[in-house]
Design a protein around this motif. Structure first.
Motif, PDB file in Angstrom:
ATOM      1  N   ILE A  41    -104.947 -11.318 -34.058  1.00 30.77           N
ATOM      2  CA  ILE A  41    -105.982 -10.703 -34.898  1.00 30.77           C
ATOM      3  C   ILE A  41    -107.077 -10.072 -34.031  1.00 30.77           C
ATOM      4  CG2 ILE A  41    -107.714 -11.113 -36.691  1.00 30.77           C
ATOM      5  CD1 ILE A  41    -105.993 -13.573 -37.560  1.00 30.77           C
ATOM      6  N   VAL A  42    -107.579 -10.842 -33.059  1.00 33.26           N
ATOM      7  CA  VAL A  42    -108.664 -10.354 -32.198  1.00 33.26           C
ATOM      8  C   VAL A  42    -108.033  -9.628 -31.013  1.00 33.26           C
ATOM      9  CG1 VAL A  42    -110.756 -10.990 -30.941  1.00 33.26           C
ATOM     10  CG2 VAL A  42    -110.037 -12.337 -32.911  1.00 33.26           C
ATOM     11  N   PHE A 241    -109.019  -3.095 -42.085  1.00 29.30           N
ATOM     12  CA  PHE A 241    -108.137  -4.167 -42.557  1.00 29.30           C
ATOM     13  C   PHE A 241    -106.994  -4.470 -41.602  1.00 29.30           C
ATOM     14  CE2 PHE A 241    -105.124  -6.379 -45.323  1.00 29.30           C
ATOM     15  CZ  PHE A 241    -105.973  -7.321 -45.876  1.00 29.30           C
ATOM     16  N   LEU A 242    -106.510  -3.448 -40.886  1.00 27.42           N
ATOM     17  CA  LEU A 242    -105.390  -3.696 -39.978  1.00 27.42           C
ATOM     18  C   LEU A 242    -105.754  -4.726 -38.910  1.00 27.42           C
ATOM     19  CD1 LEU A 242    -104.952  -2.303 -36.855  1.00 27.42           C
ATOM     20  CD2 LEU A 242    -105.565  -0.281 -38.159  1.00 27.42           C
ATOM     21  N   ALA A 243    -107.069  -4.916 -38.667  1.00 26.95           N
ATOM     22  CA  ALA A 243    -107.497  -5.901 -37.677  1.00 26.95           C
ATOM     23  C   ALA A 243    -107.175  -7.326 -38.126  1.00 26.95           C
ATOM     24  CB  ALA A 243    -109.001  -5.777 -37.422  1.00 26.95           C
ATOM     25  N   TYR A 244    -107.084  -7.555 -39.437  1.00 31.21           N
ATOM     26  CA  TYR A 244    -106.930  -8.916 -39.954  1.00 31.21           C
ATOM     27  C   TYR A 244    -105.492  -9.307 -40.289  1.00 31.21           C
ATOM     28  CZ  TYR A 244    -112.017  -9.293 -40.453  1.00 31.21           C
ATOM     29  OH  TYR A 244    -113.356  -9.353 -40.205  1.00 31.21           O
ATOM     30  N   LEU A 272    -108.154 -17.147 -38.764  1.00 31.76           N
ATOM     31  CA  LEU A 272    -108.856 -16.096 -39.509  1.00 31.76           C
ATOM     32  C   LEU A 272    -110.369 -16.357 -39.494  1.00 31.76           C
ATOM     33  CD1 LEU A 272    -108.512 -13.531 -41.188  1.00 31.76           C
ATOM     34  CD2 LEU A 272    -108.364 -14.978 -43.231  1.00 31.76           C
ATOM     35  N   ALA A 273    -110.773 -17.619 -39.649  1.00 32.74           N
ATOM     36  CA  ALA A 273    -112.205 -17.955 -39.632  1.00 32.74           C
ATOM     37  C   ALA A 273    -112.831 -17.619 -38.283  1.00 32.74           C
ATOM     38  CB  ALA A 273    -112.390 -19.445 -39.943  1.00 32.74           C
ATOM     39  N   ILE A 274    -112.155 -17.957 -37.187  1.00 32.77           N
ATOM     40  CA  ILE A 274    -112.668 -17.642 -35.849  1.00 32.77           C
ATOM     41  C   ILE A 274    -112.787 -16.130 -35.672  1.00 32.77           C
ATOM     42  CG2 ILE A 274    -112.128 -17.723 -33.362  1.00 32.77           C
ATOM     43  CD1 ILE A 274    -110.687 -20.439 -33.973  1.00 32.77           C
ATOM     44  N   ALA A 275    -111.762 -15.396 -36.130  1.00 31.88           N
ATOM     45  CA  ALA A 275    -111.744 -13.937 -35.981  1.00 31.88           C
ATOM     46  C   ALA A 275    -112.893 -13.286 -36.740  1.00 31.88           C
ATOM     47  CB  ALA A 275    -110.406 -13.384 -36.467  1.00 31.88           C
ATOM     48  N   VAL A 276    -113.168 -13.748 -37.961  1.00 31.52           N
ATOM     49  CA  VAL A 276    -114.236 -13.164 -38.777  1.00 31.52           C
ATOM     50  C   VAL A 276    -115.582 -13.295 -38.068  1.00 31.52           C
ATOM     51  CG1 VAL A 276    -115.551 -13.388 -40.907  1.00 31.52           C
ATOM     52  CG2 VAL A 276    -113.064 -13.527 -40.968  1.00 31.52           C
TER      53      VAL A 276
END
Length: 482
Positions: A41-42, A241-244, A272-276
């Motif tokens: 994700i990141v 959105f493609l980042a997630y 996902l939480a860390i990425a946000v």
């Protein structure tokens, strides 16, 4: 003889998938899935998208675009977490939809994801190649244009570094998932540390005036897209959105998870939480350092902002680690993509040799096919215009998974295992996940939708000319009928 309608709606028995995937080694733990998710994700996008979207669509409110995209991704991630705990099979949405809706719909969802993986593997490898060349150039090391760019792009014949990078990752994965996971874990830690360094150093150069107005007044860009207002924020969501989408790479490896009831939900929702948090923090710092308009047409806003603030050494370190970090995204995408192709071969939807495991129980035939196609796309074809197809394919799969919750719940504890994790606020959240994914899909540009349509037409031709004739599920059903 079964009718076409019966064939299309024929569902796979979840016990069959459990038996088929039993040969895969369950070696991945929560920390491995967190690294896989965060690593995928990141990726390149955190160093580019915040500046690009701020300049083109949202201004300082780019952080809101990231938050809204994360909310939709989070809704779908809850569905992914429950499905992967209840059905820890290789192939993620393809296998799940095959069980809950039927083979044809599973094929459509899987075919949508396949577009993501083919293009994303090439996209990340090409991005890594460009960034690595950018780092080496100040040292006097450069490559001839013919070997530095894709065919037909700026005098290019083949992007040699992209080819080498994809082959290196394929070799690493061919030796086994646990070995690749160790490399992934180390590189992800380095990448997260580099991002945190940027946030801390960049925060010292923030000027409050750069946040005003936080949501600029709306106007239409020269290309007809929106800038400013909630329209600009919405345009940014579709782009961001493609980042997630990387959490699908976790679900695709569910058949290799230790104690999937716990590891899958924690890996999917945790990454996902860390990425946000990281995405929103980088976006806020970046637009605070310089006025958003300064990032127009800037391919490396993070490095540029640090250099302009007098932190050249930090910029070099962050970009160097970023290049290493792109390996993590490539590992995640190639790992998940090969498991999806293996699933197609496992079920006879594509040639059965793709579903064969080697003597150490690794799906390396599928890995070879993914690598070859990734190399063809990334090395020889300019594919910038296909970037949004990554989002288009994934959003379609996300809509299937969200709706799939309504077919899954009545079967849990019966022919499908009762998962320890349950999607909260059922039946409301699955509907919101579907509607959110649909809204973002509608926000994609017309080209992305057109190319997605062409991709699905190809998928339909393959399904009706090959898949439905060779499917093990259809053959088993024919034997029962006759």
């Amino acid at each position: 003889m079964s009718s076409l309608k019966e064939k299309i709606f024929l569902k796979e028995d979840p016990n069959v998938y459990e038996d088929k995937d039993a040969h895969l080694v369950r070696s991945l733990r929560v920390r491995d899935f967190l690294a896989l998710g965060v690593g995928t994700i990141v990726s390149t996008s955190i160093f580019t998208l915040p500046g690009v979207v701020a300049a083109e669509h949202a201004g300082p409110a780019v952080a809101l675009s990231f938050l809204l995209a994360a909310i939709v991704a989070g809704l779908v991630a809850f569905a992914y977490a429950e499905m992967s705990a209840a059905m820890p099979f290789a192939g993620s949405a393809y296998s799940w939809i095959n069980v809950v809706f039927g083979e044809f719909f599973g094929w459509i969802a899987g075919w949508a994801l396949l577009a993501e993986y083919f293009i994303a593997v090439a996209f990340v490898a090409s991005g890594l190649s460009a960034n690595l060349r950018g780092l080496l150039q100040p040292l006097g090391l450069s490559m001839p244009r013919s070997l530095a760019n894709a065919f037909g792009t700026d005098g290019g014949v083949v992007d040699l570094l992209a080819v080498v990078v994809m082959m290196l990752v394929a070799v690493l994965l061919a030796y086994g998932v646990s070995q690749a996971a160790r490399v992934e874990n180390i590189l992800v830690v380095l990448k997260v540390l580099a991002i945190i360094v940027f946030i801390i150093v960049g925060a010292t150069a923030i000027k409050g005036s750069n946040y005003v107005p936080f949501i600029p007044a709306y106007h239409e860009n020269a290309d007809g897209t929106a800038f400013g207002g909630w329209q600009g924020i919405y345009a940014g969501v579709s782009m961001i959105f493609l980042a997630y989408i990387g959490f699908d790479s976790i679900a695709a490896n569910a058949a290799e998870a230790k104690d999937p009831q716990k590891t899958m939900p924690r890996g999917i929702l945790g990454s996902l939480a860390i990425a946000v948090v990281l995405f929103v923090a980088v976006a806020l710092v970046l637009v605070g350092m310089f006025k958003y308009s300064a990032y127009a047409n800037n391919a490396e806003p993070v490095g540029w902002a640090l250099r302009q603030s007098g932190h050249g050494t930090v910029a070099a370190i962050v970009q160097g680690v970023a290049v290493l970090g792109m390996f993590t995204a490539l590992i995640g995408m190639m790992l998940a993509g090969s498991r999806l192709i293996y699933s197609f071969g496992r079920d006879g939807m594509l040639p059965k040799w793709l579903g064969k495991l080697d003597d150490k129980k690794r799906p390396n035939h599928a890995l070879v096919l993914l690598t070859v196609i990734g190399i063809i796309i990334g090395a020889f074809f300019p594919f910038a215009f296909l970037a949004q197809l990554i989002s288009a394919g994934t959003l379609i799969a996300f809509m299937f998974v969200s709706l799939g919750m309504y077919a899954l719940r009545p079967r849990e504890g019966k022919d499908i295992a009762e998962p320890e994790f349950k999607m909260p606020w059922y039946p409301v959240l699955p509907a919101l996940g579907f509607l959110g994914s649909l809204a973002i899909f509608l926000g994609l540009d017309i080209q992305a939708k057109m190319y997605a349509g062409i991709w699905f037409l190809i998928g339909l031709v393959i399904y009706f000319s090959y898949g439905i004739r060779h499917s093990y599920l259809q053959k088993g059903n024919k034997g029962k009928k006759d």
